[in-house]
Write a protein that holds these residues in place. Structure first.
Motif, PDB file in Angstrom:
ATOM      1  N   ARG A 278       0.828  -1.203   0.000  1.00  0.00           N
ATOM      2  CA  ARG A 278       0.000   0.000   0.000  1.00  0.00           C
ATOM      3  C   ARG A 278       0.863   1.253   0.000  1.00  0.00           C
ATOM      4  O   ARG A 278       0.559   2.244  -0.643  1.00  0.00           O
ATOM      5  N   TYR A 281       2.189   2.280  -3.416  1.00  0.00           N
ATOM      6  CA  TYR A 281       1.207   3.022  -4.206  1.00  0.00           C
ATOM      7  C   TYR A 281       1.043   4.449  -3.691  1.00  0.00           C
ATOM      8  O   TYR A 281       0.901   5.386  -4.463  1.00  0.00           O
ATOM      9  N   SER A 282       1.041   4.610  -2.362  1.00  0.00           N
ATOM     10  CA  SER A 282       0.781   5.957  -1.854  1.00  0.00           C
ATOM     11  C   SER A 282       1.971   6.883  -2.098  1.00  0.00           C
ATOM     12  O   SER A 282       1.781   8.059  -2.406  1.00  0.00           O
ATOM     13  N   GLY A 285       1.700   7.728  -5.741  1.00  0.00           N
ATOM     14  CA  GLY A 285       0.515   8.521  -6.062  1.00  0.00           C
ATOM     15  C   GLY A 285       0.638   9.947  -5.583  1.00  0.00           C
ATOM     16  O   GLY A 285       0.266  10.882  -6.297  1.00  0.00           O
ATOM     17  N   ASN A 286       1.110  10.142  -4.376  1.00  0.00           N
ATOM     18  CA  ASN A 286       1.287  11.484  -3.833  1.00  0.00           C
ATOM     19  C   ASN A 286       2.266  11.401  -2.666  1.00  0.00           C
ATOM     20  O   ASN A 286       1.888  11.106  -1.540  1.00  0.00           O
ATOM     21  N   HIS A 288       4.036  13.613  -0.975  1.00  0.00           N
ATOM     22  CA  HIS A 288       3.888  14.517   0.165  1.00  0.00           C
ATOM     23  C   HIS A 288       2.755  14.078   1.075  1.00  0.00           C
ATOM     24  O   HIS A 288       2.885  14.076   2.297  1.00  0.00           O
ATOM     25  N   ALA A 289       1.626  13.712   0.460  1.00  0.00           N
ATOM     26  CA  ALA A 289       0.495  13.257   1.267  1.00  0.00           C
ATOM     27  C   ALA A 289       0.871  11.992   2.016  1.00  0.00           C
ATOM     28  O   ALA A 289       0.495  11.818   3.178  1.00  0.00           O
ATOM     29  N   GLU A 291       3.840  11.111   3.062  1.00  0.00           N
ATOM     30  CA  GLU A 291       4.725  11.454   4.179  1.00  0.00           C
ATOM     31  C   GLU A 291       3.946  12.030   5.345  1.00  0.00           C
ATOM     32  O   GLU A 291       4.206  11.720   6.503  1.00  0.00           O
ATOM     33  N   SER A 293       1.095  11.235   6.118  1.00  0.00           N
ATOM     34  CA  SER A 293       0.289  10.181   6.737  1.00  0.00           C
ATOM     35  C   SER A 293       1.183   9.184   7.452  1.00  0.00           C
ATOM     36  O   SER A 293       0.748   8.095   7.795  1.00  0.00           O
ATOM     37  N   ILE A 353       0.195   3.997 -10.362  1.00  0.00           N
ATOM     38  CA  ILE A 353      -0.726   3.064 -11.015  1.00  0.00           C
ATOM     39  C   ILE A 353       0.063   1.925 -11.647  1.00  0.00           C
ATOM     40  O   ILE A 353       1.100   2.155 -12.265  1.00  0.00           O
TER      41      ILE A 353
END
Lengths: 460, 525
Positions: A278, A281-282, A285-286, A288-289, A291, A293, A353
């Motif tokens: 997971r 993918y994160s 995908g993004n 900064h987001a 990190e 999280s 993706i």
């Protein structure tokens, strides 16, 4: 109160249900088109080569010839999902091959230890490259371009640009087959058994998936869809295992194919169902987001690069085992085959993706194409041109489809069945369904510094 | 800026633009149905509506992004019917749109950006001397005195917005369309921009302005067209109809939002979270302190507001507390439940019960490629994982619970978050952080860019969290929201906390005074 009104709304056949046959979730639909292309290519070559494509000898050859590229594709898709690229895989494979071959020849290292050594060397190379990418912050393109040169040179330095043979036992991982055991049935019994196990697993997984879907409160596809799917798959598996089991005496399903199969299962599970997967993918995908999280993106980058080189080491050893020797030209151009497989399989260039399964299908498309063209006697020059065009068209179709606001081929099919005629409305590339939606403003955001390498920060 | 009553009444001015019965359909969605709008010469015409009402679509029709033939209806501009094929053709007619995401290239200079795609040439080569001369003139017209060779990335957003307008002026614009022009600007820059738009009006350039900031609309616009669900609801004349914010909101949502702010429950407990003498340095510029010696505290069940102008250091303060994710930590103490704790990274912050909802939802809050259910659990996957393997049934069920309790509007939680509207995306982000069981939630601009209805719902969620005994820090640029939701408000100016005011004693004037000057009432506990 007429009888007709009480008749339950009978479920009509729909393409949407058919779509559910191949995974059901929207994320899997992208692979649907490419899977169809694969089937179409197989059928095409089967006709053009008068049945040679799906003959025992050719299938066995196909698997052992492309297993190592597909193994690379597994690692490569993870690298690409994380938003990187690895150009060094061919050179790393060649380097590890020569190290292992030399160790076995000159130090008489037993071959099982040779394999372990190869994997360790691969992991160390991966750690080296991962460190530059994750902790120094050099783009993976540059790090692995350097790696491509370094390890190609390393291969020729150690091997003196010569070819070094490998011992008998070692060749099993590349040129070995499932052994003959049990009664003489005219087929390879272990291969048949393998086919049976896979068929049972497919049936079990399908009905487990239905149960899970129901627990989640979402409506599974109608039962007939599942039954057709299982029947089709079991027939395909049965057909394939008879073909593999019925080859020339002494050949059967290749060991390298089994290694590949195990890796596909393991890595599909890792990317889909584990926290590590997971996080890949994160981060892709993004970043900064991710990190913010609590995802340690540098650790993910490091591990993904390290994993890639380890798999490249394995692929290199399988290749060396198949060709019985390690040479200076091993692995040239592999990175491009692996990257092409991943993108044909639906991964996004920008990261975030992609799937292991899709990449394997993408790799098989390239493999079948290559193999079929060779069977037809097409020269290597034209094969390259055709492969290049296929890559371009496959990815181009996917991009075009998305820009038309259709997620996939299946979306196209279901839309066509509606009464209204096809609306070729460009809806821009924005992903929003609510077309009138105003995208919320993006102020110049503060970018977290947690992920920036320490070296790029000022000294405190 | 005082505008005389004569300039405000535009009802008798000649019509410059008329869009008649515009209908625009996307596959499965009717984005606009039968929308009409009339803009007069020398008029600032505001278009109001909730997110998704169809404002941006209408402007895309007008500017040729959706070319003639993809919609039905007529566009009459300066008396003749227009059939725009693309943006270029609408621009040559004198209609220029400035999008909320600025279309400037950061690495190029101001001059290069102004003349991009429109370069003055001499014998086939770009004539930079003329270009620069014209750039200086244009910059002067928008009130900028910067060197036209400056790179865009080196000037602030406020000035960038002005460069965009200069670029439009260069195209001899007659009708300027501004999509959320002040969304990213601070108070002073917003004022300057609005004054400029008023100035352009007096020189014969009409504007269409889309904005969520109703006070700005009330201040500058002459007429307001309200769009709801893709239909024109009404067109108001600001002066004649005596329009105020409540009146606009009523039109936008179709009802009066009487209690925009929920009731406060007053079960505020003990102080449980304290920051002492917090100092943070700018990540690139070592001598610049972005947070200076700040101390504050939060009680259980309390909503603490943080007021400050953009750039005051609110977000920097929040992010540096949340696992040092911004800047270089210099010194300071975090005390939670009476004990000093160390929070060196985001994981430690989450494990210590902190949650941070970023102001920039799309860049920092969500992975837009992900689906709802994965996003909701993404900040604490361990909670539903056994031996590193994620339990996807639990994931689905948890996401479903939040979908119901926060009323996230979506057919299923398998839907991608990129497809949701701003308000629903924000609910997903809130769900994501509620799932981590935080004791303290730091909400940075939690209602930015979302519509009035969704805002009210977010306020409700914030008060619910406080009622559960959690501490909430709310950073906001909207003073009414801070006053309506918080129990206590800190003001921050140039990186330092300047005041600590109970909400019932606070009013916009006192807050603004503390937000704009260093003179502090000694912050006491």
């Amino acid at each position: 109160m007429t009888a007709s009104t009480e008749a339950p709304a009978k479920k009509r056949f729909s393409f949407r249900d058919l779509g559910k046959m191949f995974g059901g979730g929207s994320s899997n639909v992208r692979q649907f088109g490419i899977l169809f292309s694969l089937i179409a290519i197989i059928v095409l070559f089967q006709i053009l080569t008068d049945g040679l494509t799906l003959s025992s000898g050719n299938l066995i050859n196909l698997v052992s010839q492309y297993a190592y590229i597909l193994i690379l594709a597994i690692g490569m898709v993870m690298v690409i999902i994380a938003g990187h690229i690895d150009l060094s895989v061919g050179s790393v494979a060649a380097f590890v091959g020569i190290v292992v071959a030399t160790a076995m020849q000159q130090w008489n290292l037993p071959w099982p230890l040779g394999i372990v050594l190869g994997l360790v060397v691969g992991a160390l190379i991966g750690a080296w490259q991962g460190w530059w990418v994750a902790f120094v912050g050099v783009p993976a393109f540059i790090v692995t371009l350097a790696g491509m040169l370094i390890f190609r040179g390393g291969n020729q330095l150690i091997g003196n640009a010569n070819t070094i043979p490998v011992p008998q036992g070692f060749t099993e991982i590349g040129a070995g087959y499932l052994p003959e055991v049990g009664p003489d049935t005219g087929y390879n019994n272990l291969t048949l058994l393998l086919g049976l196990i896979i068929a049972l697993a497919v049936i079990f997984m399908e009905f487990r998936a239905r149960r899970v879907q129901r627990t989640m409160g979402s409506q599974p596809a109608p039962l007939w869809v599942s039954i057709i799917k299982v029947v089709v798959l079991v027939v395909v598996i049965g057909f394939a295992s008879v073909l593999f089991a019925g080859g020339r005496v002494g050949t059967s399903f290749p060991i390298s194919g089994i290694i590949l199969g195990v890796l596909v299962l393991v890595y599909s599970f890792v990317t889909r169902n584990t926290i590590f997967g997971r996080h890949i993918y994160s981060v892709g995908g993004n970043k900064h987001a991710a990190e913010l999280s609590g995802v340690k993106s540098r650790r993910i980058d490091f591990l993904v690069m390290m994993n890639m080189s380890t798999l490249a080491a394995l692929a290199g050893m399988i290749f060396v085992a198949r060709s019985q020797a390690s040479g200076p030209q091993d692995g040239i151009g592999w990175e491009l085959d692996a990257i092409a497989a991943v993108f044909i399989g639906g991964a996004a260039v920008a990261g975030g993706i992609g799937t292991v399964g899709g990449s394997i299908i993408g790799g098989l498309v390239m493999a079948v194409l290559n193999n079929g063209l060779q069977l037809l006697g097409v020269g290597a020059d034209r094969v390259q041109i055709i492969k290049g065009l296929v890559l371009l068209v496959a990815v181009g179709l996917d991009v075009w489809n998305k820009s038309q606001g259709r997620p996939s081929i299946i979306g196209f099919l279901t839309k066509n069945r509606r009464k209204d005629k096809l609306d070729l409305e460009p809806t821009s590339s924005s992903p929003s369904v609510g077309a009138g939606e105003a995208p919320s403003e993006d102020p110049q955001g503060l970018v977290p510094t947690a992920g920036t390498p320490d070296t790029s920060r000022p000294r405190g | 800026m005082e505008t005389g009553p004569d300039t405000r009444d535009t009802r008798d001015n000649p019509v410059i633009l008329e869009m008649r019965s515009i209908t625009k359909e996307f596959p499965g969605v009717k984005a606009l149905s039968d929308v009409s709008i009339t803009v007069r010469a020398n008029e600032i015409h505001a278009i109001c509506g909730e997110n998704g009402a169809g404002k941006s679509t209408l402007m895309k029709v007008l500017s040729g992004v959706y070319p003639y033939g993809t919609y039905t209806g007529d566009i009459l501009f300066q008396g003749s019917e227009m059939r725009f094929r693309d943006i270029k053709s609408s621009e040559s007619a004198g209609i220029v749109i400035i999008h909320q995401e600025l279309a400037l290239i950061p690495e190029l200079s101001i001059t290069e950006n102004i003349f991009l795609g429109n370069e003055p040439t001499r014998f086939g080569a770009i004539d930079w001397v003329t270009a620069k001369k014209r750039a200086i003139e244009l910059l002067a017209r928008v009130g900028l005195s910067d060197d036209p060779d400056t790179q865009i990335k080196n000037i602030g957003v406020g000035k960038q917005q002005l460069v965009e307008i200069a670029k439009a002026l260069n195209k001899s614009v007659k009708l300027l369309i501004l999509d959320e022009p002040t969304a990213a600007l601070n108070e002073a820059d917003s004022q300057h921009l609005l004054d400029l738009i008023l100035g352009l009006k007096s020189r014969g350039i009409s504007s269409i302005m889309i904005s969520h900031k109703l006070n700005e609309i009330e201040r500058v616009s002459d007429a307001i067209t309200i769009i709801r669900d893709g239909k024109t609801i009404e067109t108001l004349d600001v002066k004649a109809d005596g329009v105020n914010e409540d009146r606009i909101i009523r039109g936008m949502v179709g009802r009066t939002l009487e209690n925009r702010f929920p009731e406060r429950s007053s079960n505020i407990g003990e102080v449980f979270f304290e920051i002492k003498n917090w100092n943070v340095q700018h990540p690139q510029v070592a001598e610049r302190m972005v947070v200076k010696n700040s101390s504050f505290y939060v009680r259980r069940g309390e909503v603490v507001g943080f007021a400050g102008l953009m750039g005051a250091g609110r977000t920097e303060l929040a992010m540096s507390i949340f696992g040092r994710s911004y800047g270089n930590f210099i010194s300071g103490e975090i005390v939670k439940d009476g004990k000093e704790i160390q929070i060196r990274n985001v994981t430690e912050a989450i494990n210590n019960g902190l949650a941070y909802v970023s102001e920039d939802r799309k860049a920092l809050g969500l992975n837009l490629l992900d689906d709802i259910k994965r996003s909701v659990v993404s900040a604490k996957l361990k909670k539903i994982a056994k031996a590193e393997v994620v339990n996807d049934i639990a994931e689905f069920q948890i996401a479903e619970q939040y979908r119901k309790s926060l009323r996230i509007k979506t057919p299923t939680v398998n839907e991608g978050v990129g497809k949701l509207s701003g308000g629903n995306q924000q609910k997903v982000v809130l769900a994501k952080w509620m799932f981590t069981d935080p004791d303290l939630l730091i909400l940075d601009e939690p209602t930015r860019g979302i519509d009035v209805g969704a805002k009210t719902e977010i306020y409700g969620i914030i008060r619910d969290l406080a009622a559960q005994g959690k501490g909430v820090i709310m950073i906001s640029s909207e003073l009414p929201e801070l006053l309506g939701v918080s129990d206590r408000i800190y003001t921050i100016f140039e990186g330092a906390i300047t005041n600590d005011i109970p909400a019932e004693e606070a009013d916009p004037e006192t807050l603004m005074r503390s937000m704009t000057s260093m003179k502090t009432k000694a912050v006491t506990k």
